[in-house]
Design an enzyme around this catalytic site. Sequence first.
Site, PDB file in Angstrom:
ATOM      1  N   ARG A   1      11.083 -79.433   7.052  1.00  0.00           N
ATOM      2  CA  ARG A   1      10.440 -79.094   5.632  1.00  0.00           C
ATOM      3  C   ARG A   1      11.518 -78.930   4.848  1.00  0.00           C
ATOM      4  O   ARG A   1      11.375 -78.548   3.422  1.00  0.00           O
ATOM      5  CB  ARG A   1       9.379 -77.906   5.777  1.00  0.00           C
TER       6      ARG A   1
ATOM      7  N   CYS B   1      -2.927 -70.385   3.935  1.00  0.00           N
ATOM      8  CA  CYS B   1      -1.814 -69.901   3.053  1.00  0.00           C
ATOM      9  C   CYS B   1      -0.746 -70.542   2.923  1.00  0.00           C
ATOM     10  O   CYS B   1       0.230 -70.223   2.148  1.00  0.00           O
ATOM     11  CB  CYS B   1      -1.424 -68.535   3.680  1.00  0.00           C
TER      12      CYS B   1
ATOM     13  N   HIS C   1      12.076 -71.891   2.169  1.00  0.00           N
ATOM     14  CA  HIS C   1      11.851 -70.605   1.583  1.00  0.00           C
ATOM     15  C   HIS C   1      12.905 -70.247   0.371  1.00  0.00           C
ATOM     16  O   HIS C   1      12.392 -69.439  -0.499  1.00  0.00           O
ATOM     17  CB  HIS C   1      12.087 -69.385   2.933  1.00  0.00           C
TER      18      HIS C   1
ATOM     19  N   GLU D   1       0.276 -72.158  12.773  1.00  0.00           N
ATOM     20  CA  GLU D   1       1.245 -73.093  12.231  1.00  0.00           C
ATOM     21  C   GLU D   1       2.083 -73.897  13.492  1.00  0.00           C
ATOM     22  O   GLU D   1       2.866 -74.617  12.992  1.00  0.00           O
ATOM     23  CB  GLU D   1       2.382 -72.329  11.345  1.00  0.00           C
TER      24      GLU D   1
HETATM   25  C1  PEP Z   1       3.562 -71.806   6.526  1.00  0.00           C
HETATM   26  O1  PEP Z   1       4.381 -72.038   7.418  1.00  0.00           O
HETATM   27  O2  PEP Z   1       2.638 -72.335   6.026  1.00  0.00           O
HETATM   28  C2  PEP Z   1       3.419 -70.376   5.644  1.00  0.00           C
HETATM   29  C3  PEP Z   1       2.627 -70.115   5.051  1.00  0.00           C
HETATM   30  O3  PEP Z   1       4.500 -69.799   6.363  1.00  0.00           O
HETATM   31  P1  PEP Z   1       6.019 -69.845   5.743  1.00  0.00           P
HETATM   32  O4  PEP Z   1       5.911 -70.803   4.522  1.00  0.00           O
HETATM   33  O5  PEP Z   1       6.638 -68.420   5.137  1.00  0.00           O
HETATM   34  O6  PEP Z   1       6.722 -70.411   6.982  1.00  0.00           O
HETATM   35 MG    MG Z   2       5.363 -70.578   8.435  1.00  0.00          MG
END
Ligand code: PEP
Ligand code: MG
Length: 775
Positions: free
Chosen positions: A668, A705, A393, A634
């Site tokens: 990630r 997304c 993030h 997810e």
């Molecule tokens: C995702 O997990 O792909 C997502 C869009 O949400 P975030 O990146 O905010 O976890």
């Molecule tokens: Mg996410």
Amino acid sequence: MWFGGCKALMEQSMKNDGQTATSRLNKEQLLYDIQELSHLFRESASIETLLNRAVEMVAQRTQSAVCSIYLYNPDKQELTLRATKGLNPESVGRVHLRLGQGLTGLALQKMRPICESDASRHPSYQFFPGIFEEQYNAFLAVPIARGVSKMGVLVLQREASQCYDEASITALETVASQLANIIENAQFLLGIHEPPSDRVRSVPDSLKFVRGRVAAEGFAYAPALVLDKHKSLSSVLHQGSEKVYTLEDFRNAVAHTADQLEKLQEQVEHKLSDAASLIFAAHLMILKDQDFIGKITRRIASGVNASVAIAEVATDYMRSFLASDNAYTREKANDIEDVAVRLVNNLISRGEEMNVHKDHVLITRGLFPSDLLKLSSEGAAAIVLVGGGVTSHISILARSLALPMVIMDAFELLDVPDGTPVLVDAEIGNIFVDPDDHVLEKFWIQRRARLTLADQKRLMKPVTQTADGTRVLLLANINLLSDLKIARELNCDGIGLYRTEFPFIIRATFPTEAEQYVIYRKLVDSMPGKPVTLRTLDAGGDKILSYYHDLKEQNPAMGMRSIRFSLQNKPVFAEQLRAILRAGAGADLHIMFPMISSLDEFREASDVVHECLDQLAKQGLEHHGKPKLGMMVELPSVADLIDDFAREVDFFSIGTNDLIQFLLAVDRTNESVADFYLPHHPAVLRMLNRIARAVLAHGRELSICGDMAHQTPYIPFLLGIGIRAFSVDPIYLLRTQQTILATSLPDAEAFAQSLLSLSRVRDIEELLKSRTAAD
Ligand code: PEP
Ligand code: MG
């Protein structure tokens, strides 16, 4: 001729007394001593001691008045005097020669010995005042080298009457080759123990160019500043200690610092109304803290210099913060340090605007979102994050802040000397440390070619569709309200994901319903007539709420986060939902739940929405009466249940960032496992296909997304499995549209089928590569 001057004199000398300098050279003993020296060094004597002993020994055995060792820095193409017997010891570290400069520089440039009976007569002779070599005209310089790689020069000097002969040269060459071995092994130590010099320490070759990954695109060329907890404070202590500053100076510095911080806070609030509320609040609180200020005041009153008192008290505070179990509290040591640095800087140069981060490339090992906001508002040029993850993030936020950021796993970057110019090419994820003119020229050309918002606007087509005319929705991911400007200018089809967590992360407590309402209303108002999707709070993992999370979790990505957190804190959840429902009145409102793992969770979350709807109706408050309720896909558990979900969930958005993380068990946020984070892993591709088919078969809305949505190589595949809505960060809108416009659907479908038929990562990579090459 390099040997000529000396030869003539030597012949003369032989005639004169039948005895040459050669006979006085105890060559065997010299070689033996040098071997002994290298042995000593392996037993960990310091490199300075070793060089000093070497010059002593060689001077003595060759009966030379002077023996010096110059070492070569290939980055600067410069020799520096590192040890001498016979010259002014003060010149060590201070005499620098370019390659080819003076007889010493010439010996290294030509990679051959230079022997002169009267060095001062040579056209390349270079006079250095103050090193006291004038009286030693017999000169012999031998390059120190390994193969073709230049390492330094070994120089002997003595009075003109005693010039050197061929035997001396051979002996000295042997010594130089021994020294080359030792120096090669000691490169590391040499870098660390560079002698005192005004110059910036050199950067090792391996760091001149470092390949990393793009987190937030852009370019920057600015001096480096490594964010290191202990460094700035100690340099502060050093700075302020030579002049006496009084209690009055300190009080003025406090007032001036408070002024600066308030101004910064105002500026950032103006720019980032949703997220900025408390960025500098912690600093201001420290400045007002009676305990902190009182301790400094008492020290100054007892006779301690104000700058030293600030640094000492701040160090005590930092020490106790750093001892905390809680990572967030430990990080707060940074705030203390920031305040202390500002205070001392204001003490020393009262009246000057002081902002250490402005126009710097900041190299750091880790940041919280609030730090990033702070650095961005202070005008940082770029961030080099060592060890982070591209889909973390922090990266997502950096994109919204238009702050170029690259992720590197070269921890040595943390040793780059402050002030070294760094070129960050966050378009492809590379950095160049101390780049040469050639690299810089390319950079300026590229930078000029970068599209402005006006260029992007001109290039955007009004409708996004495939090459064969199938309509595709191009939506925006919004992290900060400031993202809305580009999204609107580029006329996207709506908001596919608003990450509501950022306003929560920055504050000191949960934002109230009223505060949230104002933010959400701005969002909704910016997209009249278009779908707007607000995702409920996705806190936890790498999005810590300092006022809530105790950070004791071993595994925060899989901990008490996201929808679990909301369902466990229903009053907080309900407040958010009420704010969303009220702000969404009259809009095409979509409410999306993050990290749903089971139908039970989805139903429980929907129930809270319905309770809020009832409440709002009873209260007679204007609100949206029938929002679409959807969920992020997810978690792998959703794939198996997708048909069951699709019967009752209005819409789905695939969050590939987390889906890949959980399906492949790859963090990630961890750069060291980034090679395992594979969007094109066959299991990921097949799971995406399965989800898309099921959702579409039930006639539900589907979008994507996660970052995969804007990654050009994957877009044909995503189209090929039926995805018709792409939600991307606004900076990627144009690029995503261009890829969609260039893709024909039958071709995309055939391509997707080919990819799905492959079971090996390597084969999939080949196919993706061959398509990219054909494009
Ligand atoms: C995702 O997990 O792909 C997502 C869009 O949400 P975030 O990146 O905010 O976890
Ligand atoms: Mg996410």
